[in-house]
Design an enzyme around this catalytic site. Structure first.
Site, PDB file in Angstrom:
ATOM      1  CD  GLU A 175      58.075  64.414  95.044  1.00 27.61           C
ATOM      2  OE1 GLU A 175      58.140  65.026  96.119  1.00 27.61           O
ATOM      3  OE2 GLU A 175      58.973  64.464  94.194  1.00 27.61           O
ATOM      4  CG  ASP A 314      63.143  66.561 101.693  1.00 25.86           C
ATOM      5  OD1 ASP A 314      62.662  65.430 101.508  1.00 25.86           O
ATOM      6  OD2 ASP A 314      62.770  67.574 101.060  1.00 25.86           O
TER       7      ASP A 314
END
Length: 502
Positions: A175, A314
């Site tokens: 994260e 991502d």
């Protein structure tokens, strides 16, 4: 200089459901993103191209790409995709999907049947990519007990060494989460650089920055460039010509429509047109290259020296979420050098001096608000409490076990190994994210509690002195969650009293 960074991650899904959330998620991402991405990178590497991008592969994803159960499941999934293509009544879609499924099946059977490590190691050995590592099971590190944080990171880097023959010096922290002092742990683990989000560097991402008093470099994501591709509200994948992610042919589960328009109902979506999509890809490649060029000039002029631009995403965006993403990536990686833009990895940027003055980095993440609210907010207070409970129980149980055996050489203890394995699975950052974002929140909570229950069962047997029962329970839970077979609880730093006794 321009650096592209991709973060590849899924939580452990094997043996924890199939549909609508579970192994299907893994197989869709594998077919849509990992197969075409590695094939594309191998093709570029075969042309002698090097230092194309920095690729993060989390240990928990790497474990699934090597896991025999997952490999068999993926082979079955690809075969089923081909069968579904045969059943489609739309001829164009049937032919298109059959060809795609057949190509993916051939790629998998040729290169992947014995695991993903060999595929990725080839890319590392050819210097096509820089491999970024990370801690085991993707925990939200700032909220994790320091001993478990240290253990998880060291074991994660060792896991990469075992799979790919190289120990990463760069990481994509789960994260992009950071708390002051973590740079000390990174330095101790041999980490020289890591990713943060742009706002953590107050938007000045024109160079990496050494963190506080360390030599560890933080690189920030350039949001102005990254958001051209994907942002909370816009980006290329939403273009009308691209394949719509949310619209399915209900008989086969195949996707047959293009986006058409943001307000167009699924029933009214136009059929997918590959030629129309290809033309849109070319326009978006040109737009991205010009955006990078403009940003480099702008930032270089502002700071009075050559600047760095880092775009980070991502991996699963490319192919799984955005069908055309892998093709766009390949065309971009070809177009950037042709436009005179220097492309390299984060390690290239660090070693070539794209590093500015030290920064007093503060608490941050790449989540909503760029703080910790997604993983520590009111919506997930129950999970935060659960995480604290299971970590305390695990460490207390292992510490007592080790103290009781302090007079003997410490041997491998499979009970303690499984306690740590279940604990790390319980505190995965994915569960809080899924709850905060209301994305399969029930599945996420259920997963956290299943691993917490496994830990409690084993720890209770240990506490009652029933070693045989504890060993049986540990072995039983290991059959479902036996990832990270090299995990060794003996490498967990002991508590102070234990260290004193030793």
């Amino acid at each position: 200089m321009f650096s592209l960074v991709l973060h590849s991650h899924l939580p452990w899904l094997a043996n924890h459901g199939r549909w609508p959330v579970g192994e299907e998620w893994l197989y869709q991402s594998w077919a849509g993103s990992y197969l075409p991405l590695t094939e594309m990178l191998s093709r570029l590497a075969g042309e002698g191209r090097t230092n194309l991008l920095s690729l993060g592969i989390t240990p928990v994803l790497a474990a699934q790409l090597d896991d025999p159960h997952c490999l068999a499941g993926m082979h079955h999934w690809l075969g089923n995709w081909q069968l579904r293509a045969h059943e489609a009544t739309d001829r164009d879609m049937s032919v298109r999907e059959h060809r795609a499924a057949s190509a993916a099946l051939g790629n998998f059977e040729t290169h992947w049947r014995h695991g993903g490590s060999a595929v990725l190691r080839g890319l590392v050995d050819s210097d096509a990519i820089e491999l970024l590592g990370g801690p085991l099971a993707h925990p939200f590190q700032p909220l994790l007990d320091p001993r478990l944080r240290e253990f998880s990171l060291a074991e994660g880097l060792s896991d990469a060494q075992m799979r790919w023959g190289t120990r990463p010096t760069g990481i994509w922290a789960p994260e992009c989460a950071y708390a002051p002092g973590m740079e000390i742990g990174y330095a101790a683990a041999g980490v020289s650089h890591f990713m943060v989000d742009g706002p953590a560097l107050r938007g000045d991402t024109s160079a990496g920055r050494t963190v506080r008093d360390s030599e560890v470099v933080a690189f920030g994501r350039d949001l102005k460039v990254s958001y051209r591709v994907w942002s909370p509200k816009s980006g290329y994948p939403g273009h009308s010509a691209y394949r719509d992610f949310h619209t399915y042919d209900h008989a086969t589960g195949l996707k047959h429509a293009r986006v058409t328009g943001r307000t167009v109902d699924s029933a009214d979506k136009a059929p997918y047109d590959p030629d129309l999509a290809s033309a849109a890809i070319d326009r978006h490649v040109a737009d991205f290259v010009e955006s990078v060029r403009s940003r480099l000039r702008e930032e270089s002029s502002r700071i009075g020296r050559p600047a760095l631009v880092v775009a980070a995403f991502d991996t699963e965006l490319f192919g799984h979420w955005w069908f055309e993403g892998p093709v766009w990536l390949e065309r971009v990686l070809r177009a950037l050098p042709e436009a005179g833009i220097d492309v390299g990895t984060l390690d290239d940027a660090r070693t070539r001096g794209y590093v500015g003055a030290p920064v007093e980095l503060q608490e941050s993440s790449w989540g909503s608000g760029k703080d910790w609210r997604v993983w520590a907010g009111d919506a997930v207070a129950d999970l935060v409490s659960l995480n604290s409970e299971v970590v305390a129980l695990a460490l207390d149980t292992i510490d007592k076990s080790r103290r009781n055996a302090a007079e003997r050489p410490e041997l491998r203890n499979r009970i303690n190994d499984q306690i740590l394995r279940e604990t790390l699975m319980a505190v995965s950052s994915d569960w809080a994210f899924m709850v905060s974002k209301d994305s399969a929140a029930g599945y996420a909570r259920q997963r956290a509690h299943v691993h917490a229950h496994a830990l409690r069962e084993i720890a209770d047997a240990v506490d009652r002195g029933h070693e045989t029962e504890a060993a049986r329970l540990a072995a039983q839970w290991n059959r479902a969650d036996g990832l990270f077979p090299a995990l060794d609880a003996r490498r967990l730093r002991g508590d102070r009293s234990y260290e004193g006794e030793r």
